[in-house]
Design a protein around this motif. Structure first.
Motif, PDB file in Angstrom:
ATOM      1  N   LEU A   1       0.802  -1.217   0.000  1.00  0.00           N
ATOM      2  CA  LEU A   1       0.000   0.000   0.000  1.00  0.00           C
ATOM      3  C   LEU A   1       0.840   1.275   0.000  1.00  0.00           C
ATOM      4  CD1 LEU A   1      -2.909   1.163   0.223  1.00  0.00           C
ATOM      5  CD2 LEU A   1      -2.611   1.075   2.718  1.00  0.00           C
ATOM      6  N   THR A   2       0.606   2.126  -1.000  1.00  0.00           N
ATOM      7  CA  THR A   2       1.123   3.496  -0.954  1.00  0.00           C
ATOM      8  C   THR A   2       0.349   4.244   0.123  1.00  0.00           C
ATOM      9  OG1 THR A   2       1.741   3.534  -3.302  1.00  0.00           O
ATOM     10  CG2 THR A   2       1.337   5.660  -2.245  1.00  0.00           C
ATOM     11  N   THR A   3       1.066   4.934   0.999  1.00  0.00           N
ATOM     12  CA  THR A   3       0.390   5.520   2.163  1.00  0.00           C
ATOM     13  C   THR A   3       1.123   6.751   2.670  1.00  0.00           C
ATOM     14  OG1 THR A   3      -0.449   5.024   4.386  1.00  0.00           O
ATOM     15  CG2 THR A   3       1.666   4.079   3.794  1.00  0.00           C
ATOM     16  N   VAL A   4       0.420   7.549   3.437  1.00  0.00           N
ATOM     17  CA  VAL A   4       1.035   8.670   4.153  1.00  0.00           C
ATOM     18  C   VAL A   4       1.515   8.140   5.498  1.00  0.00           C
ATOM     19  CG1 VAL A   4       0.665  10.920   5.215  1.00  0.00           C
ATOM     20  CG2 VAL A   4      -0.390  10.397   3.007  1.00  0.00           C
ATOM     21  N   GLN A   5       2.811   8.192   5.702  1.00  0.00           N
ATOM     22  CA  GLN A   5       3.418   7.658   6.917  1.00  0.00           C
ATOM     23  C   GLN A   5       3.469   8.727   8.003  1.00  0.00           C
ATOM     24  OE1 GLN A   5       5.081   4.367   7.440  1.00  0.00           O
ATOM     25  NE2 GLN A   5       4.726   5.161   9.501  1.00  0.00           N
ATOM     26  N   ARG A   6       2.918   8.395   9.169  1.00  0.00           N
ATOM     27  CA  ARG A   6       3.111   9.255  10.329  1.00  0.00           C
ATOM     28  C   ARG A   6       3.439   8.374  11.515  1.00  0.00           C
ATOM     29  NH1 ARG A   6      -2.543  11.675  12.557  1.00  0.00           N
ATOM     30  NH2 ARG A   6      -3.822   9.797  12.445  1.00  0.00           N
ATOM     31  N   ASP A   7       4.115   8.953  12.487  1.00  0.00           N
ATOM     32  CA  ASP A   7       4.660   8.175  13.601  1.00  0.00           C
ATOM     33  C   ASP A   7       3.698   8.209  14.775  1.00  0.00           C
ATOM     34  OD1 ASP A   7       6.178   7.006  15.583  1.00  0.00           O
ATOM     35  OD2 ASP A   7       8.048   7.915  14.894  1.00  0.00           O
ATOM     36  N   ALA A   8       2.833   7.196  14.861  1.00  0.00           N
ATOM     37  CA  ALA A   8       1.848   7.139  15.939  1.00  0.00           C
ATOM     38  C   ALA A   8       2.517   6.929  17.295  1.00  0.00           C
ATOM     39  CB  ALA A   8       0.841   6.020  15.670  1.00  0.00           C
ATOM     40  N   VAL A   9       3.587   6.149  17.342  1.00  0.00           N
ATOM     41  CA  VAL A   9       4.285   5.926  18.607  1.00  0.00           C
ATOM     42  C   VAL A   9       4.885   7.231  19.113  1.00  0.00           C
ATOM     43  CG1 VAL A   9       6.212   4.740  19.724  1.00  0.00           C
ATOM     44  CG2 VAL A   9       4.760   3.505  18.094  1.00  0.00           C
ATOM     45  N   GLN A  10       5.473   7.995  18.206  1.00  0.00           N
ATOM     46  CA  GLN A  10       6.045   9.286  18.598  1.00  0.00           C
ATOM     47  C   GLN A  10       4.970  10.228  19.125  1.00  0.00           C
ATOM     48  OE1 GLN A  10       7.076  12.188  15.619  1.00  0.00           O
ATOM     49  NE2 GLN A  10       9.036  12.662  16.606  1.00  0.00           N
ATOM     50  N   ARG A  11       3.812  10.243  18.475  1.00  0.00           N
ATOM     51  CA  ARG A  11       2.722  11.098  18.946  1.00  0.00           C
ATOM     52  C   ARG A  11       2.289  10.689  20.352  1.00  0.00           C
ATOM     53  NH1 ARG A  11      -1.556   9.784  15.492  1.00  0.00           N
ATOM     54  NH2 ARG A  11      -2.802  11.596  16.068  1.00  0.00           N
ATOM     55  N   GLY A  12       2.254   9.380  20.609  1.00  0.00           N
ATOM     56  CA  GLY A  12       1.910   8.908  21.944  1.00  0.00           C
ATOM     57  C   GLY A  12       2.940   9.329  22.980  1.00  0.00           C
ATOM     58  N   ARG A  13       4.204   9.247  22.619  1.00  0.00           N
ATOM     59  CA  ARG A  13       5.264   9.654  23.544  1.00  0.00           C
ATOM     60  C   ARG A  13       5.163  11.143  23.864  1.00  0.00           C
ATOM     61  NH1 ARG A  13       9.505   6.877  24.842  1.00  0.00           N
ATOM     62  NH2 ARG A  13      10.776   8.767  24.949  1.00  0.00           N
ATOM     63  N   ILE A  14       4.957  11.954  22.835  1.00  0.00           N
ATOM     64  CA  ILE A  14       4.927  13.402  23.043  1.00  0.00           C
ATOM     65  C   ILE A  14       3.721  13.810  23.873  1.00  0.00           C
ATOM     66  CG2 ILE A  14       4.710  15.635  21.881  1.00  0.00           C
ATOM     67  CD1 ILE A  14       6.392  14.511  19.609  1.00  0.00           C
ATOM     68  N   VAL A  15       2.551  13.195  23.600  1.00  0.00           N
ATOM     69  CA  VAL A  15       1.361  13.578  24.373  1.00  0.00           C
ATOM     70  C   VAL A  15       1.527  13.156  25.835  1.00  0.00           C
ATOM     71  CG1 VAL A  15      -0.110  11.520  24.131  1.00  0.00           C
ATOM     72  CG2 VAL A  15      -1.137  13.781  24.180  1.00  0.00           C
ATOM     73  N   ALA A  16       2.207  12.037  26.090  1.00  0.00           N
ATOM     74  CA  ALA A  16       2.455  11.618  27.471  1.00  0.00           C
ATOM     75  C   ALA A  16       3.405  12.587  28.170  1.00  0.00           C
ATOM     76  CB  ALA A  16       3.028  10.203  27.503  1.00  0.00           C
ATOM     77  N   MET A  17       4.396  13.066  27.446  1.00  0.00           N
ATOM     78  CA  MET A  17       5.315  14.050  28.014  1.00  0.00           C
ATOM     79  C   MET A  17       4.590  15.349  28.336  1.00  0.00           C
ATOM     80  SD  MET A  17       8.662  13.342  25.597  1.00  0.00           S
ATOM     81  CE  MET A  17       9.788  14.401  26.514  1.00  0.00           C
ATOM     82  N   ARG A  18       3.691  15.769  27.448  1.00  0.00           N
ATOM     83  CA  ARG A  18       2.901  16.977  27.717  1.00  0.00           C
ATOM     84  C   ARG A  18       2.003  16.777  28.932  1.00  0.00           C
ATOM     85  NH1 ARG A  18       1.948  20.529  23.499  1.00  0.00           N
ATOM     86  NH2 ARG A  18       0.948  21.787  25.110  1.00  0.00           N
ATOM     87  N   MET A  19       1.456  15.577  29.067  1.00  0.00           N
ATOM     88  CA  MET A  19       0.583  15.274  30.192  1.00  0.00           C
ATOM     89  C   MET A  19       1.360  15.364  31.509  1.00  0.00           C
ATOM     90  SD  MET A  19      -2.614  14.118  30.893  1.00  0.00           S
ATOM     91  CE  MET A  19      -2.583  15.505  32.012  1.00  0.00           C
ATOM     92  N   LEU A  20       2.529  14.736  31.566  1.00  0.00           N
ATOM     93  CA  LEU A  20       3.320  14.764  32.786  1.00  0.00           C
ATOM     94  C   LEU A  20       3.804  16.174  33.106  1.00  0.00           C
ATOM     95  CD1 LEU A  20       5.424  11.475  32.561  1.00  0.00           C
ATOM     96  CD2 LEU A  20       3.331  11.909  33.844  1.00  0.00           C
ATOM     97  N   ASP A  21       4.069  16.951  32.077  1.00  0.00           N
ATOM     98  CA  ASP A  21       4.459  18.337  32.290  1.00  0.00           C
ATOM     99  C   ASP A  21       3.325  19.124  32.949  1.00  0.00           C
ATOM    100  OD1 ASP A  21       6.411  20.526  31.885  1.00  0.00           O
ATOM    101  OD2 ASP A  21       4.842  21.350  30.609  1.00  0.00           O
ATOM    102  N   LEU A  22       2.083  18.876  32.509  1.00  0.00           N
ATOM    103  CA  LEU A  22       0.926  19.515  33.131  1.00  0.00           C
ATOM    104  C   LEU A  22       0.798  19.128  34.598  1.00  0.00           C
ATOM    105  CD1 LEU A  22      -2.104  19.383  30.643  1.00  0.00           C
ATOM    106  CD2 LEU A  22      -0.771  21.359  31.338  1.00  0.00           C
TER     107      LEU A  22
END
Length: 347
Positions: free
Chosen positions: A299-320
């Motif tokens: 499949l030709t697809t748009v690649q995005r890093d779901a794991v990275q997004r999860g890591r960053i949102v968790a870091m933002r959460m802990l920062d809050l």
């Protein structure tokens, strides 16, 4: 007292201590909260820097930390199907990779009874003090969860883009439709002129913004979309809409989908209708799931890093929550991965 200006001097912060000691804010936090592993020489350097600056941890912050559950909530609304999709699984693994080493747990709820039940779930989490904060997914048009969590005093971070710049900490690609423009350009360069889009529902911000990007990209290429379809993200719905598009008198030669699973459903529908992918129909997915390389054609697809997004949102959460973490990395921009499901437009 700042004698030159006649006002109190600025109170030193944990960032000042970290800078003087040459360490991260997280290291300072660990030393003063007796958590984590910090070498004795580093701990001594941190305490020495704190003494020089006359810095001590906030008593309020320490008290709040003692009453915490060390748990973050995640409520997934899946009407009619209590299952975690492939993209959500990758996001969760990214979240867990940040929370677990810092002694936090993830409490997940799957809700299948609509928005009212979802709101009651947040209310129960707050009333029972089950979590310290919540991660929100699936940003919606007119999303009421932002005001709800604020009223409940629940710190919240959104994975996605808030509608009309609603105020809430969030993590998403910038711009939100990134990758769709590359997909249109790719098909146009292959000679396609009849291009359709099958995306997510009209109440999802992500789906709306991608559809807008698709239409703008087509217009920039001097083309009019053959069709734009809004449906749920299931492969069954995508397959049904694909079959309908291929029954048209003027059918598309290329279709973009709102997810990889939708694209795979569309690929199956095309085969069942007697069309070959990519000779008769080029197909482009979105998400870059590992499954995409195992279908035929790949499949030709748009690649995005779901794991990275999860890591960053968790870091933002802990920062809050007052945890002192290093600055989150910039989120990678989605990009097109060309594989076997796209080819030159049929003559």
């Amino acid at each position: 007292m700042d004698e030159e200006r006649g006002r109190p001097a600025k109170r030193p912060t944990i960032a000042d201590v970290a800078a003087l000691a040459g360490v991260s804010r997280a290291a300072v936090s660990k030393v003063f909260n007796d958590s984590g592993r910090i070498s004795e020489p580093t701990a001594l350097r941190i305490r020495d820097a704190a003494a020089k600056l006359h810095w001590t941890p906030s008593s309020t912050a320490v008290a709040l930390r003692k009453t915490r559950t060390q748990t973050v909530g995640l409520v997934l609304n899946r009407p009619g199907e209590l299952e975690v999709g492939a993209t959500s699984s990758l996001l969760i693994s990214g979240v867990e990779s940040v929370l677990t080493p810092r002694g936090y747990g993830l409490l997940m709820y799957l809700v299948d009874r609509g928005l009212d039940e979802e709101a009651r779930t947040y209310q129960r989490l707050s009333d029972n003090r089950r979590v310290d904060g919540v991660i929100l997914t699936d940003s919606r048009v007119g999303d009421n969860r932002f005001s709800l969590t604020r009223s409940l005093g629940l710190p919240a971070v959104l994975i996605g883009t808030p509608w009309e710049n609603d105020v809430i900490p969030h993590v998403d690609s910038d711009p939100p439709g990134a990758g769709v423009d590359d997909s249109v350009r790719h098909l146009v360069e292959l000679g396609h002129r009849r291009i359709a889009y099958v995306g997510g529902p009209v109440d999802r911000v992500q789906a709306v913004l991608r559809r807008i990007t698709f239409e703008e990209s087509m217009s920039a290429a001097g083309l009019v979309p053959t069709a734009t379809v809004a449906t749920d993200y299931s492969p069954a719905s995508a397959a049904a809409h694909t079959a309908a598009l291929l029954r048209r008198e003027v059918r598309p030669t290329g279709i973009l989908y709102g997810s990889d699973t939708m694209a795979i459903g569309g690929m199956q529908a095309a085969r069942e209708a007697g069309y070959s992918v990519p000779q008769d129909l080029s197909i482009v997915g979105f998400d870059g799931l590992p499954l995409g390389v195992w279908v035929d054609p790949a499949l030709t697809t748009v690649q995005r890093d779901a794991v990275q997004r999860g890591r960053i949102v968790a870091m933002r959460m802990l920062d809050l929550l007052g945890e002192s973490l290093e600055e989150p990395p910039l989120l990678s921009r989605p990009y097109l991965v060309v594989r076997g499901s796209t080819a030159a437009a049929p003559e």
